[in-house]
Each structure stands twice: as C-alpha cells, then as structure tokens.
Design a protein around this motif. Structure first.
Motif, PDB file in Angstrom:
ATOM      1  N   ASN A   9      -9.027 -29.347 -16.539  1.00 50.90           N
ATOM      2  CA  ASN A   9      -9.343 -30.034 -15.284  1.00 50.90           C
ATOM      3  C   ASN A   9      -8.246 -29.813 -14.253  1.00 50.90           C
ATOM      4  O   ASN A   9      -7.053 -29.963 -14.544  1.00 50.90           O
ATOM      5  CB  ASN A   9      -9.508 -31.534 -15.521  1.00 50.90           C
ATOM      6  N   GLY A  10      -8.650 -29.467 -13.029  1.00 46.11           N
ATOM      7  CA  GLY A  10      -7.696 -29.232 -11.965  1.00 46.11           C
ATOM      8  C   GLY A  10      -7.194 -27.804 -11.870  1.00 46.11           C
ATOM      9  O   GLY A  10      -6.391 -27.487 -10.985  1.00 46.11           O
ATOM     10  N   THR A  11      -7.662 -26.926 -12.753  1.00 45.51           N
ATOM     11  CA  THR A  11      -7.212 -25.526 -12.748  1.00 45.51           C
ATOM     12  C   THR A  11      -7.733 -24.796 -11.510  1.00 45.51           C
ATOM     13  O   THR A  11      -8.854 -25.013 -11.060  1.00 45.51           O
ATOM     14  CB  THR A  11      -7.670 -24.819 -14.032  1.00 45.51           C
ATOM     15  N   ILE A  12      -6.907 -23.895 -10.975  1.00 48.50           N
ATOM     16  CA  ILE A  12      -7.252 -23.062  -9.829  1.00 48.50           C
ATOM     17  C   ILE A  12      -7.122 -21.598 -10.245  1.00 48.50           C
ATOM     18  O   ILE A  12      -6.099 -21.202 -10.816  1.00 48.50           O
ATOM     19  CB  ILE A  12      -6.331 -23.348  -8.634  1.00 48.50           C
ATOM     20  N   VAL A  13      -8.155 -20.802  -9.963  1.00 48.55           N
ATOM     21  CA  VAL A  13      -8.158 -19.371 -10.277  1.00 48.55           C
ATOM     22  C   VAL A  13      -8.339 -18.620  -8.969  1.00 48.55           C
ATOM     23  O   VAL A  13      -9.306 -18.851  -8.240  1.00 48.55           O
ATOM     24  CB  VAL A  13      -9.291 -19.012 -11.258  1.00 48.55           C
ATOM     25  N   GLU A  14      -7.418 -17.695  -8.658  1.00 51.08           N
ATOM     26  CA  GLU A  14      -7.462 -16.975  -7.383  1.00 51.08           C
ATOM     27  C   GLU A  14      -7.230 -15.479  -7.604  1.00 51.08           C
ATOM     28  O   GLU A  14      -6.376 -15.082  -8.395  1.00 51.08           O
ATOM     29  CB  GLU A  14      -6.383 -17.498  -6.431  1.00 51.08           C
ATOM     30  N   ASP A  64       1.902 -25.058 -14.562  1.00 55.25           N
ATOM     31  CA  ASP A  64       2.495 -23.722 -14.484  1.00 55.25           C
ATOM     32  C   ASP A  64       1.544 -22.747 -13.790  1.00 55.25           C
ATOM     33  O   ASP A  64       0.336 -22.977 -13.692  1.00 55.25           O
ATOM     34  CB  ASP A  64       2.816 -23.189 -15.881  1.00 55.25           C
ATOM     35  N   THR A  65       2.118 -21.630 -13.341  1.00 54.91           N
ATOM     36  CA  THR A  65       1.355 -20.549 -12.722  1.00 54.91           C
ATOM     37  C   THR A  65       1.386 -19.326 -13.626  1.00 54.91           C
ATOM     38  O   THR A  65       2.446 -18.956 -14.143  1.00 54.91           O
ATOM     39  CB  THR A  65       1.954 -20.179 -11.349  1.00 54.91           C
ATOM     40  N   ILE A  66       0.226 -18.709 -13.819  1.00 56.86           N
ATOM     41  CA  ILE A  66       0.130 -17.463 -14.564  1.00 56.86           C
ATOM     42  C   ILE A  66      -0.323 -16.371 -13.608  1.00 56.86           C
ATOM     43  O   ILE A  66      -1.375 -16.491 -12.972  1.00 56.86           O
ATOM     44  CB  ILE A  66      -0.842 -17.578 -15.748  1.00 56.86           C
ATOM     45  N   ASN A 119     -13.340 -30.422 -11.601  1.00 63.61           N
ATOM     46  CA  ASN A 119     -12.347 -30.050 -10.594  1.00 63.61           C
ATOM     47  C   ASN A 119     -11.710 -28.687 -10.871  1.00 63.61           C
ATOM     48  O   ASN A 119     -10.493 -28.536 -10.846  1.00 63.61           O
ATOM     49  CB  ASN A 119     -11.269 -31.134 -10.467  1.00 63.61           C
ATOM     50  N   ILE A 120     -12.561 -27.692 -11.141  1.00 66.28           N
ATOM     51  CA  ILE A 120     -12.115 -26.308 -11.311  1.00 66.28           C
ATOM     52  C   ILE A 120     -12.455 -25.544 -10.038  1.00 66.28           C
ATOM     53  O   ILE A 120     -13.580 -25.621  -9.535  1.00 66.28           O
ATOM     54  CB  ILE A 120     -12.797 -25.638 -12.514  1.00 66.28           C
ATOM     55  N   THR A 121     -11.502 -24.792  -9.508  1.00 71.21           N
ATOM     56  CA  THR A 121     -11.709 -24.045  -8.267  1.00 71.21           C
ATOM     57  C   THR A 121     -11.483 -22.560  -8.504  1.00 71.21           C
ATOM     58  O   THR A 121     -10.463 -22.166  -9.074  1.00 71.21           O
ATOM     59  CB  THR A 121     -10.749 -24.528  -7.164  1.00 71.21           C
ATOM     60  N   PHE A 122     -12.440 -21.746  -8.070  1.00 71.46           N
ATOM     61  CA  PHE A 122     -12.317 -20.292  -8.068  1.00 71.46           C
ATOM     62  C   PHE A 122     -12.314 -19.844  -6.613  1.00 71.46           C
ATOM     63  O   PHE A 122     -13.258 -20.121  -5.880  1.00 71.46           O
ATOM     64  CB  PHE A 122     -13.486 -19.638  -8.808  1.00 71.46           C
ATOM     65  N   ILE A 173      -8.558 -21.651 -21.294  1.00 71.45           N
ATOM     66  CA  ILE A 173      -7.573 -22.506 -20.640  1.00 71.45           C
ATOM     67  C   ILE A 173      -7.786 -23.942 -21.095  1.00 71.45           C
ATOM     68  O   ILE A 173      -8.908 -24.471 -20.996  1.00 71.45           O
ATOM     69  CB  ILE A 173      -7.695 -22.395 -19.101  1.00 71.45           C
ATOM     70  N   ASN A 174      -6.728 -24.580 -21.580  1.00 69.73           N
ATOM     71  CA  ASN A 174      -6.849 -25.948 -22.075  1.00 69.73           C
ATOM     72  C   ASN A 174      -5.847 -26.893 -21.423  1.00 69.73           C
ATOM     73  O   ASN A 174      -5.510 -27.941 -21.973  1.00 69.73           O
ATOM     74  CB  ASN A 174      -6.714 -25.989 -23.599  1.00 69.73           C
ATOM     75  N   LYS A 175      -5.364 -26.497 -20.245  1.00 67.02           N
ATOM     76  CA  LYS A 175      -4.468 -27.362 -19.466  1.00 67.02           C
ATOM     77  C   LYS A 175      -4.593 -26.995 -17.999  1.00 67.02           C
ATOM     78  O   LYS A 175      -5.178 -25.954 -17.661  1.00 67.02           O
ATOM     79  CB  LYS A 175      -3.027 -27.202 -19.951  1.00 67.02           C
ATOM     80  N   GLN A 176      -4.081 -27.832 -17.138  1.00 69.07           N
ATOM     81  CA  GLN A 176      -4.162 -27.564 -15.700  1.00 69.07           C
ATOM     82  C   GLN A 176      -3.190 -26.452 -15.329  1.00 69.07           C
ATOM     83  O   GLN A 176      -1.987 -26.593 -15.457  1.00 69.07           O
ATOM     84  CB  GLN A 176      -3.836 -28.820 -14.899  1.00 69.07           C
ATOM     85  N   LEU A 177      -3.735 -25.321 -14.848  1.00 71.66           N
ATOM     86  CA  LEU A 177      -2.922 -24.166 -14.501  1.00 71.66           C
ATOM     87  C   LEU A 177      -3.364 -23.599 -13.149  1.00 71.66           C
ATOM     88  O   LEU A 177      -4.459 -23.880 -12.667  1.00 71.66           O
ATOM     89  CB  LEU A 177      -3.056 -23.072 -15.566  1.00 71.66           C
ATOM     90  N   VAL A 178      -2.509 -22.784 -12.577  1.00 74.08           N
ATOM     91  CA  VAL A 178      -2.862 -21.937 -11.448  1.00 74.08           C
ATOM     92  C   VAL A 178      -2.810 -20.498 -11.950  1.00 74.08           C
ATOM     93  O   VAL A 178      -1.756 -20.046 -12.417  1.00 74.08           O
ATOM     94  CB  VAL A 178      -1.905 -22.131 -10.260  1.00 74.08           C
TER      95      VAL A 178
END
Length: 331
Positions: A105-110, A52-54, A130-133, A66-71
């Motif tokens: 793991n795999g979360t993206i923060v923008e 999901d996207t927040i 695999n976390i990306t900011f 955060i405890n799941k893969q999110l955008v």
C-alpha cells in the motif's frame, strides 16, 4: 510547549525519517556497492525498508512481488524514437515484471515497462490500496477473486496502457473500487463487476480501423471524460457515463448517458498523425510508434473540447486535462 514549537519538532522528525530512506539499484552498469546494488527486483525488495527507492536500470528480465511501501523508478521507454530524452545514456527501457501484493500500500511505480499485477494470492484478505503507476508502459491486471483481499484506489497516470483487465470474470472476482486512469494511450480496458468503480479521463485509443482497441466496461460504474476513443463499445457499457468525448464509431441508436459527446469523428481531422495517414504510428507495439501521433493538429475539434476539474475549457486527449497528469513523452 507552544503550538509553533511542537509543529517545528514534528517537521524535523519527518525530515529526519526521510534521511534514512535508501536508494537501491537493480541492473546498475557501474561499480557494484554492497547494500545498494542487487541482482534482481525481488532481492532489492527483500532488503528494502518501507519508504526506500529502487531504481531499475536494466532492460533484461527482472521481477518481484512488492510487500512494502516503495518507490520504484525507471528511466522510461520508447527512447529510440524520442531521442534526446535518454537519462542514462541508453535507449533501452527500464523493464520489470512487478506484482504489488499485501503490504505494498502506498507504492509508487514510475518510468517502468511492465507487466504489472495487483493481487493477493495469499488468502490473507488484506486490502491492497493506494498504488500509483505513472509514466509506465505495460499491461495491468487485477487478480482479485472471491475469498481474497479487496483492491482499491489504483491510479494510472500518463502511461501506455496495453491492457487493464481482471484475472477472473464474475462471479470468480471481486470488484476494484476507485480505479483512476488519466492521460493514457489505451489499447484495451476490460472491466466486469457491477461493483467496480472507475474514472477514465483525457485518454485516447488508436484509430477506429483497429476495432479491437476499445474500452469494454460492461457492468462497471465508470465516468469517462475528455477522451478520444476510436471504438467505444458504448452501448454495451451499461453503467458508464460519457462526457465531452470524441468517438470514431457512428452515433448509436440508443445514446449512452452523458453530455457533449461527438460521434463518427475523423482521426485525420483530430490528430497530428505525424503528418501522414498511416495509423500504425499510434500503436504501442508498432516499430513506428510515436506518441507525437496524438498531438492535436491545428483546427482540431478536440482543442478546448472538454473541461477540467475547475470547469475551465481544456483539450481532449493525453496532452490536455489537469496539468499534473499531462502525458510525458517516453515516460
């Protein structure tokens, strides 16, 4: 079943799975919708499914683990300076205190203003990776101490980096592996453990007059390429290799490992500096802060002063390097 038909079925299932991803909003100023709008980041995370996207609209304080893969997407920072980039009709930043914990793991923060933590405080020893900011503004801390999980593959792209540091010094901390920092404005990066591995590329720190602004890498194994650093602390960074960098401080008696580095550089000859001489505009926390300070001026020695991944000449600093990582004003 032919290979072609099987491939089409797999592709169709993939796109169907994307259709179930939900957009959830925090701080949305319009009509509130049940199952879409949440009072804070934590409640949005708790309701979300992986993928999901927040969206973060509010500049008011919100936080969550955060405890799941999110955008997680915000709408930028420093928008009062860079007028015309406001996507939602306000210059207020999208702010959230975000902790990426076990399961993220795999979360993206923008486009978010931090602070940001990457940590496992549960004692589960589960790796976080695999976390990306990208296009964010804030401090980054690793709470990664003995007996807890490992942290790896953290990528920070086109950000204002107020600090990167460990919550605990050795021997109380575990190393972070494959930390990558691209095209960022850096106030300070402090790494300790000899097992920590990192790449810092096409970054800048502020003027040499601000000696507290530096990268202190100590025993970490780090490759620093195409950067413009006001104060390097280079002789103390014993396992660091520097290539194609510009330094504000004088050449040390004992040169660090690397090639094509230039010392004692004049910021007035390198950067646009907004056409003036006041280096406060390069500080993220100064009222005059403007990222255009770091545009290379005509005739700058940093123009084509480095090399990209394809070994082609490229500008040093945040507006050079790999095209996908070039700094974006206001995130």
């Amino acid at each position: 079943m032919t290979t072609k038909v099987f491939t089409l079925i797999v592709a169709a299932l993939f796109f169907c799975s994307l259709s179930f991803a939900t957009i959830r909003r925090v701080g949305y100023p319009g009509i509130q919708l049940s199952g879409v709008d949440y009072a804070d980041l934590q409640s949005a995370n708790d309701a979300a499914n992986a993928g999901d996207t927040i969206q973060i609209y509010s500049s008011s304080a919100t936080s969550g683990t955060i405890n799941k893969q999110l955008v997680i997407i915000g709408f930028g920072y420093n928008l009062a300076t860079n007028t015309g980039l406001q996507a939602i009709g306000t210059s207020a930043p999208s702010s959230a205190a975000i902790t990426c914990g076990v399961g993220s793991n795999g979360t993206i923060v923008e486009g978010i203003s931090g602070p940001f933590q990457i940590s496992d405080l549960t004692g589960s020893t589960t790796p976080i990776s695999n976390i990306t900011f990208e296009r964010c503004n804030g401090s980054f801390s690793f709470l990664n101490y003995n007996g807890y999980g490992l942290i790896s593959n953290i990528t920070i792209i086109s950000c204002v980096v107020q600090s990167v540091q460990f919550g605990y010094n050795p021997p109380g901390s575990n190393p972070v592996t494959n930390l990558q920092i691209y095209n960022c404005i850096i106030e300070q990066v402090t790494l300790y453990d000899p097992g920590t591995t990192a790449l810092i590329e096409n970054c800048v720190t502020v003027s040499p007059v601000y000696t507290y602004s530096n990268i202190s890498l100590n025993d970490a194994q780090v490759l620093v390429n195409n950067c413009i650093l006001g104060y390097s602390n280079s002789t103390a960074n014993v396992n660091t290799v520097y290539n194609n960098n510009f330094f504000g401080d004088s050449q040390p008696t004992s040169l660090p490992a690397g090639t094509n580095n230039r010392w004692g550089q004049d910021w007035g000859a390198i950067f646009n500096r907004l056409g003036g001489t006041n280096d406060a505009a390069g500080l993220y926390n100064d009222p005059t802060f403007a990222e255009n300070y770091y545009i290379l001026k005509a005739g700058s020695p940093a123009i084509n002063g480095g090399f990209n991944g394809a070994k082609a000449a490229t500008d040093c600093g945040i507006f050079g390097g790999e095209a996908a990582y070039v700094y974006k004003l206001s995130g």
